[in-house]
Design an enzyme around this catalytic site. Sequence first.
Site: not given
Ligand code: 2IT
Length: 444
Positions: A126, A166, A238
């Site tokens: 992440k 994200d 939203f």
């Molecule tokens: O929290 C998640 O699973 C995402 N933000 C998507 C991550 C992704 O690599 O598609």
Amino acid sequence: MITTIDNFISDLERRTPGEKEFHQAVIEVIGSVWSFYEKNPRYHKAGILERMVEPERTILFRVPWVDDKGNVQVNRGYRVEFNSALGPYKGGLRFHASVTLSILKFLGFEQTFKNSLTTLPMGGGKGGSDFSPKGKSDGEIMRFCQSFMTELSRHIGPDTDVPAGDIGVGGREIGYLFGQYKRIRNEFTGVLTGKGLGWGGSLVRPEATGFGAVYFVQHMLRQLGKDIEGQTFAVSGFGNVAWGAITKINELGGKVVTVSGPDGYVYDPEGITGEKVNYLLELRASNNDIVEPYAHEYGVEFFVGRRPWDVPVNVAIPCATENEVGISDARNLVKNGSYLLAEASNMGCTAEAVEFLNENIVYAPGKAVNAGGVAVSGLEMSQNNMRMSWPREEVDKRLKDIMNNIHGQCVNYGKNGKKIDYVKGANVGGFVKVADAMLAQGVV
Ligand code: 2IT
């Protein structure tokens, strides 16, 4: 080697002071897997849990950029490469003022187990920045993304680490990030997912998190002998996830009566349908991060500064951000007759709320419910590798199968008499594959 769960947690807290969201995520997983872990001395001996809570690599960098007035701005960029036992690091980028290392470590840790549940070959990671897109011009967002990628490009690649969106990172930001990566590396590759349809993106990726969550809820409801049709839903947020969930709930005959933003929540008892759903997209694109204009546009009530959990509904689907359902919200929902809560946000409920909900109603955690987003990212990677794209029906069918399979893993590991403990099921199901891969790959 650790001997008790308490020792493990106090050691973790000592080594990662102040990272409260990260501790919260680890404590939940450890609580679920501990008895399983204890029964398998080979995991113990190999230090699997000690290794799992330490990211393989954490990258922290300066992101300087120039705003529209010519002022120099500085943000902090991050990429936490958490675990690559199952595949290249995979997980989104979050651009939001609240981003800290603790938040990204919790998200990266959760992502590892979520990705494992999808059964696709993806490790966990992440990243993001404390940059807030709110109120920024398009040019500012582009310059920020370019500066961010100038550093990040050294650390990622289609077989190494594949970021996506994200909170605060949607199609526009992925476009700017991809453009800069391509320019620096002179490579057109699937280094990011969530790309535009014309340049390597997958059909269904924008809807995937919300659609997947509703497919998962369908399975949960079937266990109770119920269906989406005729049920009322409270949704928070939203953005992209709320939009996808609402679209699918409407298609299946349910009624969604709330959406929310940082400014409060909208109560629309007639249901958020038709052009109102598209209006949500307009609101999001306006970059102001407020939902109140919906209430004016459609003449419905707006509750300033409140969250939608005091509205009587059958089912609640948090789609906004971590810890958006606290213990008093959970009590309100149960008191008002809700019988199911499925988190589409990551760690949407506080630890106290999880405990209360898991005892009183049917509750499922984000790593199972929202895995459809990253699952279709995984399908986007496959399509990129084959240099082809699947039709909509193909991707949607695979998404449905994956959500069905995740539900099956939750039942398999979480069945407790008549009840399904989705927390335990998701955590143990996600853990086993990662642990076994780590065991096979030696002490790395
Ligand atoms: O929290 C998640 O699973 C995402 N933000 C998507 C991550 C992704 O690599 O598609």
